[in-house]
Design an enzyme around this catalytic site. Structure first.
Site, PDB file in Angstrom:
ATOM      1  N   ASP A 143      -0.920   1.013 -34.650  1.00  0.00           N
ATOM      2  CA  ASP A 143      -1.427  -0.297 -35.058  1.00  0.00           C
ATOM      3  C   ASP A 143      -2.941  -0.191 -35.296  1.00  0.00           C
ATOM      4  OD1 ASP A 143      -1.570  -2.944 -35.760  1.00  0.00           O
ATOM      5  OD2 ASP A 143      -0.394  -3.674 -34.066  1.00  0.00           O
TER       6      ASP A 143
ATOM      7  N   GLU B 156      -2.187 -13.570 -33.764  1.00  0.00           N
ATOM      8  CA  GLU B 156      -2.433 -12.630 -32.667  1.00  0.00           C
ATOM      9  C   GLU B 156      -3.099 -13.331 -31.470  1.00  0.00           C
ATOM     10  OE1 GLU B 156      -3.229  -8.518 -33.759  1.00  0.00           O
ATOM     11  OE2 GLU B 156      -3.347  -9.114 -35.848  1.00  0.00           O
TER      12      GLU B 156
HETATM   13  C1  BGC Z   1      -1.140  -6.210 -36.183  1.00  0.00           C
HETATM   14  C2  BGC Z   1      -0.029  -5.629 -37.028  1.00  0.00           C
HETATM   15  C3  BGC Z   1      -0.445  -5.518 -38.473  1.00  0.00           C
HETATM   16  C4  BGC Z   1      -1.731  -4.733 -38.554  1.00  0.00           C
HETATM   17  C5  BGC Z   1      -2.243  -4.561 -39.971  1.00  0.00           C
HETATM   18  C6  BGC Z   1      -2.465  -5.534 -36.434  1.00  0.00           C
HETATM   19  O1  BGC Z   1      -3.519  -6.213 -35.828  1.00  0.00           O
HETATM   20  O2  BGC Z   1      -0.808  -6.101 -34.825  1.00  0.00           O
HETATM   21  O3  BGC Z   1       1.116  -6.430 -36.910  1.00  0.00           O
HETATM   22  O4  BGC Z   1       0.559  -4.912 -39.214  1.00  0.00           O
HETATM   23  O5  BGC Z   1      -2.738  -5.409 -37.807  1.00  0.00           O
HETATM   24  O6  BGC Z   1      -2.785  -5.735 -40.443  1.00  0.00           O
END
Ligand code: BGC
Length: 683
Positions: free
Chosen positions: A332, A530
């Site tokens: 991630d 998030e």
């Molecule tokens: C998230 C992911 C996402 C990635 C790319 C991360 O902060 O947890 O779900 O795919 O960012 O944007």
């Protein structure tokens, strides 16, 4: 201006609110010391032995072709394949120079971001042109291996101006409709293919067990079987046979236990036995692997104190060996920087744990340098690098990337009529209809007559941004205007089209019982994504000071609108637009009918389809949605696995027209002072 490093923002936020000592104690920014972890030694039956079913021709020659390619590559070329910069931090010339294997655009990065602010309204042609430049640059690299570009297409191709915004996963969980989920995934793949991209960072297959988590809406359900079932459809819909022109690579994320963190803290610690991890959080991965998913994204969270990005046992022994996953494992966004002893640009531990592609948006050059050096120093074995590159090549071969035309020449590229098309909007509208869950319908106030004099009010009644939620046009979705979201209708616009005598007054101040016969009040949460959406049990992050699930206490102004209209003496139909269930007893008491509408996205008109009878007086659409999450009966009732968890409505609850409501107007209302504080102290 470049998009900030999100992991750093999270940590800064924590440090600012709590002080460094507390952050270290919480282990939230970095890997904490490993606690004892029970592990499957490979012999036990905690995890099933699976066989992946790759969707594309898995020809006999493929593995020898991969081996030949790996043999012929230099170490630098191999590490370049493993490195994933973000499009705002790399030029086509650098793609060529460094043999970059993949790039990403995370939430809120659009073409034009490089050395600039990016263009939120970038036209399809800008996406296709950039895809083309990056792809062609990769063909000119010394390895000549074509690059692929991944994007967070999590509810439609949601980063792209003019795309259809489908309801978030939580709403799809309410529909229980497998065909629908598959069709939405197909439509999403098509809209991604229109932009010339290859790879979706979707579906999120989290099984959320604590609704404080700001990513609850990205989850289909609290129920592992339901998530597993819909995961299968989402993967099949996105990937199809992979080699087709209108399909993309899918990603099951975030492996594993992302929805199980203590107190629902984003990027937190999931403290459970391996048996329980497999039982609750495993099934969606079993299902994704069986459906042939080609990518798995490793989660930010820890499992029993150790960051997932360093969990060799779970990534290599379990995912790759036991579950037989032979696609690629991607980290991630800057997640490696959270592993003990690592930074955003150096993490041998994560390479050795089994991650193949490294999402290192900005510090990618340093990552390449440090990884090459670690291999030379013998810290990372060459066999590990070869495994990573073989997997990347395998996925690229299966996805037909080696045989594909440059993005601009692909059949769907640039077909703007497919982006946000009428057909896709109709599909989104069907999804909205099916996702609505009726929780109360006293005296059968619903359905409404289309001739009725309806007052429509509430902050979420006429707002594309609020009904779309996070991961829409930008990362958080907070700064969106109606101009940013041109496709579809607000909930009010849908009502207006269905009920000509309806009127809109957002704060309800003009309510008049002599003319308004009934009110639809659409209230809800603001957009978030998030950790910004966490309702923290300890007031660390999320909305300032918010530790309660109580709608009335979190949004007193919106609550006041409902109360004002109720007190004026007209029946109130409350529609809640939210990314999770909330504690709504006070709101339910003021409401004659109550509908959970989740985050519907573009097709707000789907709400009116169900609330109103059609012109002939018939019920065109009954409620069919069922709760994907149980509904709290207290301001702190967030942890589904807590011993004293006793929800107001169980998972699966949902009325149809004519069914009697289980709740009246006198539900007990508990205030945060009395309840949450005790939980906070205990927790
Ligand atoms: C998230 C992911 C996402 C990635 C790319 C991360 O902060 O947890 O779900 O795919 O960012 O944007």
């Amino acid at each position: 201006m470049r998009v900030n490093d999100r992991a750093k923002i999270a940590c800064r936020w924590l440090v600012g609110g709590l002080g460094m000592t507390a952050v270290i104690l919480l282990g939230a920014c970095n890997d904490s010391d490993d606690t004892d972890v029970t592990i499957d030694d490979g012999q036990s039956s905690i995890w099933p032995a699976l066989k992946a079913e790759p969707p594309s021709p898995d020809g006999v020659n493929m593995e020898s072709r991969i081996a030949d390619m790996v043999d012929s590559m230099t170490l630098e070329e191999k590490v370049g394949q493993m490195t994933q910069p973000q499009i705002d931090a790399i030029t086509p010339a650098q793609v060529k120079q460094y043999n970059i294997g993949t790039v990403l655009s995370g939430g809120g990065t659009w073409p034009g971001s490089y050395n600039g602010d990016g263009d939120k309204h970038a036209p399809v042609s800008a996406w296709v042109n950039l895809a083309n430049e990056l792809f062609n640059a990769s063909l000119e690299s010394s390895s000549g291996i074509p690059l692929i570009w991944g994007i967070d297409a999590v509810h439609g191709n949601n980063n792209v101006y003019g795309a259809t915004i489908f309801p978030h996963h939580i709403a799809l969980g309410a529909t229980r409709d497998e065909d629908l989920v598959k069709s939405i995934a197909q439509a999403t793949a098509e809209e991604v293919a229109v932009t010339g991209l290859d790879w979706a960072f979707a579906p999120t297959v989290a099984v959320v067990r604590n609704i404080r988590w700001g990513r609850t809406y990205e989850s289909y359900s609290q129920n592992p079987e339901l998530v597993a079932k819909l995961t299968d459809d989402a993967v099949e819909g996105l990937q199809g046979t992979l080699t087709k022109d209108d399909t993309v690579i899918a990603t099951a994320k975030h492996y594993i236990g992302d929805g199980g963190t203590t107190n629902g803290n984003d990027q937190g610690n999931t403290q459970i036995s391996e048996e329980r991890l497999a039982e609750i959080h495993g099934p969606p991965y079993f299902s994704a692997i069986k459906a042939g998913v080609q990518a798995v994204m490793v989660s930010f969270n820890s499992w029993n104190g150790q960051k997932m990005s360093a969990q060799k046992h779970l990534i290599t022994d379990v995912l790759k060996n036991k579950l037989g996953f032979d696609g690629l494992v991607v980290s991630d966004y800057n997640a490696i920087g959270q592993v003990e002893g690592c930074t955003n640009s150096s993490c041998a531990k994560a390479v050795n744990a089994g991650i193949d592609v490294f999402m290192v948006p900005y510090e990618w050059q340093d990552f390449i340098a440090s990884t090459v050096q670690q291999v030379k120093d013998g810290v990372i074995p060459m066999s590990r690098i070869n495994d990573a590159v073989s997997r990347i090549l395998r996925v690229k071969i299966r996805a037909g990337v080696f045989d594909a035309a440059p993005p601009a020449q692909r059949p769907l590229a640039g077909k703007t009529d497919l982006l946000g098309s009428k057909e896709h909007l109709a599909l989104a509208r069907k999804a909205v209809r099916e996702s609505l869950v009726l929780l109360k319908n006293r005296n059968n106030v619903l359905p409404l007559d289309s001739e009725a004099q309806v007052l429509v009010a509430g902050k979420s009644s006429d707002s594309m941004k609020r009904q779309a939620g996070g991961w829409t046009s930008s990362w958080q979705g907070t700064d969106n205007t109606d101009e940013d979201l041109p496709v579809g209708h607000t909930i009010w616009e849908g009502i207006q089209a269905q009920a000509p005598n309806a009127r809109l007054d957002t704060d309800g101040s003009s309510v008049d019982a002599s003319t308004d016969k009934v009110a639809i009040v659409v209230v809800g949460e603001p957009p978030y994504a998030e950790f910004m959406g966490d309702i923290a049990a300890d007031s660390r992050i999320g909305k300032a000071g918010a530790d309660t699930l109580s709608f009335a206490e979190s949004y007193p102004e919106q609550f006041a609108v409902v109360k004002r209209i109720h007190d004026a003496g007209i029946p109130v139909v409350t529609v809640l637009v939210s990314g999770r269930p909330l504690y709504t007893n006070a709101l339910l008491n003021l409401s004659d009918a109550f509908v959970a509408a989740w985050l519907p996205g573009s097709a707000g008109a789907g709400v009116a389809d169900v609330l109103f009878r059609d012109d002939t007086g018939e019920i065109a659409y009954d409620f069919t949605g069922k709760l994907p999450f149980s509904w709290p009966n207290g301001p702190c009732m967030a942890d589904i696995d807590a011993e004293d968890y006793d929800p107001l409505f169980e998972f699966g609850y949902g009325l149809r027209y004519g069914q009697a409501s289980a709740v009246g107007n006198n539900l007990p209302v508990t205030k945060r002072e009395k309840a949450c504080k005790t939980v906070m102290q205990a927790g």
